[in-house]
Design a protein around this motif. Structure first.
Motif, mmCIF file in Angstrom:
data_model
loop_
_atom_site.group_PDB
_atom_site.id
_atom_site.type_symbol
_atom_site.label_atom_id
_atom_site.label_comp_id
_atom_site.label_asym_id
_atom_site.label_seq_id
_atom_site.Cartn_x
_atom_site.Cartn_y
_atom_site.Cartn_z
ATOM 1 N N GLU A 198 0.722 -1.105 0.095
ATOM 2 C CA GLU A 198 -0.152 -0.159 0.170
ATOM 3 C C GLU A 198 0.795 1.404 0.193
ATOM 4 O OE1 GLU A 198 -4.025 1.916 1.938
ATOM 5 O OE2 GLU A 198 -2.970 0.088 3.147
ATOM 6 N N LEU A 199 1.955 1.108 0.548
ATOM 7 C CA LEU A 199 2.886 2.488 0.841
ATOM 8 C C LEU A 199 3.261 2.470 -0.611
ATOM 9 C CD1 LEU A 199 4.996 1.695 3.786
ATOM 10 C CD2 LEU A 199 3.521 3.554 3.581
ATOM 11 N N MET A 200 3.866 1.464 -1.457
ATOM 12 C CA MET A 200 4.420 1.814 -2.845
ATOM 13 C C MET A 200 3.125 2.149 -3.912
ATOM 14 S SD MET A 200 6.739 1.654 -4.843
ATOM 15 C CE MET A 200 8.159 0.568 -4.301
ATOM 16 N N ALA A 201 1.987 1.559 -3.600
ATOM 17 C CA ALA A 201 0.683 2.281 -4.202
ATOM 18 C C ALA A 201 0.367 3.520 -4.226
ATOM 19 C CB ALA A 201 -0.435 1.250 -4.096
ATOM 20 N N ARG A 202 0.572 4.161 -2.893
ATOM 21 C CA ARG A 202 0.408 5.465 -2.706
ATOM 22 C C ARG A 202 1.465 6.202 -3.476
ATOM 23 N NH1 ARG A 202 -4.423 4.842 -2.661
ATOM 24 N NH2 ARG A 202 -5.766 5.106 -0.826
ATOM 25 N N LYS A 203 2.434 5.762 -3.358
ATOM 26 C CA LYS A 203 3.818 6.446 -3.900
ATOM 27 C C LYS A 203 3.562 6.637 -5.463
ATOM 28 C CE LYS A 203 8.721 6.240 -4.140
ATOM 29 N NZ LYS A 203 9.146 7.414 -3.466
ATOM 30 N N LEU A 204 3.060 5.773 -5.967
ATOM 31 C CA LEU A 204 2.990 5.794 -7.353
ATOM 32 C C LEU A 204 1.502 6.343 -7.862
ATOM 33 C CD1 LEU A 204 4.440 2.210 -8.099
ATOM 34 C CD2 LEU A 204 5.580 4.795 -8.283
ATOM 35 N N GLY A 205 0.679 6.588 -6.911
ATOM 36 C CA GLY A 205 -0.681 6.830 -7.312
ATOM 37 C C GLY A 205 -1.516 5.800 -7.820
ATOM 38 N N LEU A 206 -1.331 4.722 -7.661
ATOM 39 C CA LEU A 206 -2.029 3.361 -7.903
ATOM 40 C C LEU A 206 -3.076 3.070 -7.176
ATOM 41 C CD1 LEU A 206 0.860 1.520 -9.505
ATOM 42 C CD2 LEU A 206 -0.985 2.649 -11.074
ATOM 43 N N GLU A 207 -3.988 2.248 -7.344
ATOM 44 C CA GLU A 207 -4.966 1.479 -6.320
ATOM 45 C C GLU A 207 -4.292 0.071 -6.043
ATOM 46 O OE1 GLU A 207 -7.688 2.557 -5.143
ATOM 47 O OE2 GLU A 207 -7.376 4.593 -5.999
ATOM 48 N N LEU A 208 -4.615 -0.394 -5.025
ATOM 49 C CA LEU A 208 -4.358 -1.678 -4.330
ATOM 50 C C LEU A 208 -5.012 -2.936 -5.449
ATOM 51 C CD1 LEU A 208 -4.327 -1.902 -0.802
ATOM 52 C CD2 LEU A 208 -2.180 -2.166 -2.095
ATOM 53 N N GLY A 209 -4.081 -3.749 -5.717
ATOM 54 C CA GLY A 209 -4.430 -4.940 -6.190
ATOM 55 C C GLY A 209 -4.484 -6.144 -5.367
ATOM 56 N N ARG A 210 -4.021 -7.368 -5.725
ATOM 57 C CA ARG A 210 -4.272 -8.296 -4.850
ATOM 58 C C ARG A 210 -2.919 -8.726 -4.421
ATOM 59 N NH1 ARG A 210 -5.292 -11.363 -9.663
ATOM 60 N NH2 ARG A 210 -3.845 -12.942 -10.039
ATOM 61 N N TYR A 211 -2.586 -9.387 -3.128
ATOM 62 C CA TYR A 211 -1.590 -10.102 -2.759
ATOM 63 C C TYR A 211 -1.472 -11.446 -2.929
ATOM 64 C CZ TYR A 211 2.126 -11.521 0.393
ATOM 65 O OH TYR A 211 3.256 -12.042 0.902
ATOM 66 N N THR A 212 -0.317 -11.804 -3.311
ATOM 67 C CA THR A 212 -0.051 -13.351 -3.484
ATOM 68 C C THR A 212 1.149 -13.737 -2.610
ATOM 69 O OG1 THR A 212 -1.220 -13.386 -5.638
ATOM 70 C CG2 THR A 212 0.461 -15.334 -5.082
ATOM 71 N N HIS A 213 0.994 -14.953 -1.819
ATOM 72 C CA HIS A 213 1.790 -15.371 -0.976
ATOM 73 C C HIS A 213 2.368 -16.847 -1.799
ATOM 74 C CE1 HIS A 213 3.857 -15.006 2.904
ATOM 75 N NE2 HIS A 213 3.507 -16.228 3.298
ATOM 76 N N MET A 214 3.642 -16.762 -1.715
ATOM 77 C CA MET A 214 4.295 -17.931 -2.371
ATOM 78 C C MET A 214 5.237 -18.604 -1.341
ATOM 79 S SD MET A 214 4.204 -17.169 -6.505
ATOM 80 C CE MET A 214 4.358 -19.047 -6.746
ATOM 81 N N VAL A 215 5.315 -19.755 -1.020
ATOM 82 C CA VAL A 215 6.063 -20.389 0.173
ATOM 83 C C VAL A 215 6.735 -21.606 -0.212
ATOM 84 C CG1 VAL A 215 6.318 -20.820 2.808
ATOM 85 C CG2 VAL A 215 4.439 -19.129 1.773
ATOM 86 N N GLY A 216 7.912 -21.781 -0.149
ATOM 87 C CA GLY A 216 8.786 -23.142 -0.199
ATOM 88 C C GLY A 216 8.279 -24.195 0.704
ATOM 89 N N SER A 217 8.420 -23.676 2.106
ATOM 90 C CA SER A 217 7.887 -24.545 3.158
ATOM 91 C C SER A 217 7.080 -23.958 4.026
ATOM 92 C CB SER A 217 9.169 -25.006 3.822
ATOM 93 O OG SER A 217 8.816 -25.565 5.077
ATOM 94 N N LEU A 218 5.787 -24.223 3.947
ATOM 95 C CA LEU A 218 4.931 -23.889 5.089
ATOM 96 C C LEU A 218 4.791 -24.607 5.986
ATOM 97 C CD1 LEU A 218 2.975 -21.354 5.725
ATOM 98 C CD2 LEU A 218 1.092 -22.600 4.764
ATOM 99 N N HIS A 219 4.973 -24.228 7.263
ATOM 100 C CA HIS A 219 5.177 -25.434 8.374
ATOM 101 C C HIS A 219 4.562 -24.913 9.843
ATOM 102 C CE1 HIS A 219 8.639 -22.954 8.418
ATOM 103 N NE2 HIS A 219 8.597 -22.914 9.681
ATOM 104 N N LEU A 220 4.219 -25.783 10.449
ATOM 105 C CA LEU A 220 3.649 -25.573 11.653
ATOM 106 C C LEU A 220 4.229 -26.382 12.750
ATOM 107 C CD1 LEU A 220 1.200 -24.674 13.365
ATOM 108 C CD2 LEU A 220 -0.152 -26.852 12.864
#
Length: 342
Positions: A198-220
């Protein structure tokens, strides 16, 4: 042929509960890296449609809004000092090898002062996006391979990098993780990355798109199995407020963040104490006055110099008020202090 799309969630709460449930019900691997027993999925990918839905208001989880905000502003200020972060998370000292600074955990210097050239990746990425809105090269690198050469290093960066993609007037972000602790670290990381988005979007005058999370190892990890089961089984909704943070003001937020961090230092050292009227006259947009109020409320708890109900808790956005009251129930009633402003 249509490509394989990641699983999509409306916000982080849905993603968090779903991913914990999957690790509990059907782990892909059981292993013990560095002797820590865990249940694991590899190659995990999912998206969050609304990056402002970055907080989890479930009462059972007792989310730490203060830490979330403090951590991402620490990143955005380019800092690595232990003094600051240990005030908000005392347990972080176990990741430090006899120094007063953090290395792998401190993403700020890597974002704003990377490598021997001291590259400001934040500005480089912003300029790349301004020059070519369709670029695929706007990447901030976090992980550094030499981290593996430090014997017994307890603080290796979990994040590989962040890729900003401007499409149709909206700024999307992909976070690439080598590993992610699903119960503890994932929620904090997604908060920080979507906040940076959101900080970058505001800096560039863009709206927020979506966020994608990609993980090699998701663990518990094994000690978190019981708490994770209770959380997955807990009812959602009820008295919880809308989990969407308000939108940041338009334009570059750097001047506001710098002012907030000046105030934060005074609060952290107990040199400054703020009441409702003082916060209202700080000359900051409402968005950032709310952040200052969160820091002040934490100061009251941390330094045990609290105030009678001067209305500060009630001044908070409903989501913030819910999270602060749930995490710090002692805020509800306290003896009065005299506000000090410098």
């Amino acid at each position: 042929m249509e490509g394989v799309k990641p699983v999509r969630y409306a916000g982080i709460t849905e993603a968090y509960v779903s991913r914990l449930d999957g690790l509990l019900r059907d782990p892909e691997y059981l292993n013990s890296p560095r002797g820590f027993a865990s249940q694991e999925h590899i190659g995990v990918s999912f998206s969050i449609d609304d990056p402002r839905r970055r907080l989890i208001p479930m009462e059972i989880r007792r989310s730490n809004l203060v830490f979330n905000v403090a951590e991402v502003l620490w990143y955005f200020s380019g800092r690595d000092d232990l003094e600051y972060m240990s005030y908000y998370a005392p347990g972080i000292r176990r990741f430090v090898m006899g120094a007063d600074a953090l290395t792998g955990t401190a993403y700020g210097p890597r974002i704003f002062n990377f490598g021997s050239s001291g590259l400001d990746q934040w500005e480089s990425v912003a300029e790349t996006l301004r020059d070519d809105a369709d670029t695929k090269r706007a990447v901030i690198q976090i992980y550094r391979p030499e981290e593996l050469t430090v014997p017994g290093n307890p603080d290796v960066a979990c994040t590989i990098g962040l890729q900003f993609l401007a499409r149709d007037g909206r700024l999307n972000l992909v976070g690439y993780m080598r590993a992610n602790d699903a119960y503890r670290g994932m929620a904090s990381d997604i908060f920080s990355f979507t906040f940076l988005q959101e900080l970058m979007a505001r800096k560039l005058g863009l709206e927020l798109g979506r966020y994608t999370h990609m993980v090699g190892s998701l663990h518990l990890y094994e000690p978190d199995l019981g708490p994770a089961r209770r959380l997955v089984a807990a009812p959602r909704g009820g008295n919880s407020p809308d989990d969407r943070m308000p939108a940041m003001p338009s334009g570059d937020q750097r001047p506001h963040v710098e002012r907030v961090m000046q105030i934060e230092e005074g609060l952290r050292t107990d040199a400054v104490r703020l009441g409702v009227s003082e916060i209202r006259t700080l000359g900051l947009p409402e968005y950032w006055r709310q952040i200052v109020a969160v820091f002040e409320l934490y100061r009251r708890c941390k330094h045990r110099t609290r105030a009678d109900d001067d209305g500060l808790l009630d001044e908070l956005h409903p989501l913030y008020r819910h999270l602060m009251a749930n995490r710090f129930p002692e805020l509800s009633s306290t003896p009065r202090i005299k506000a000090q402003v410098s």
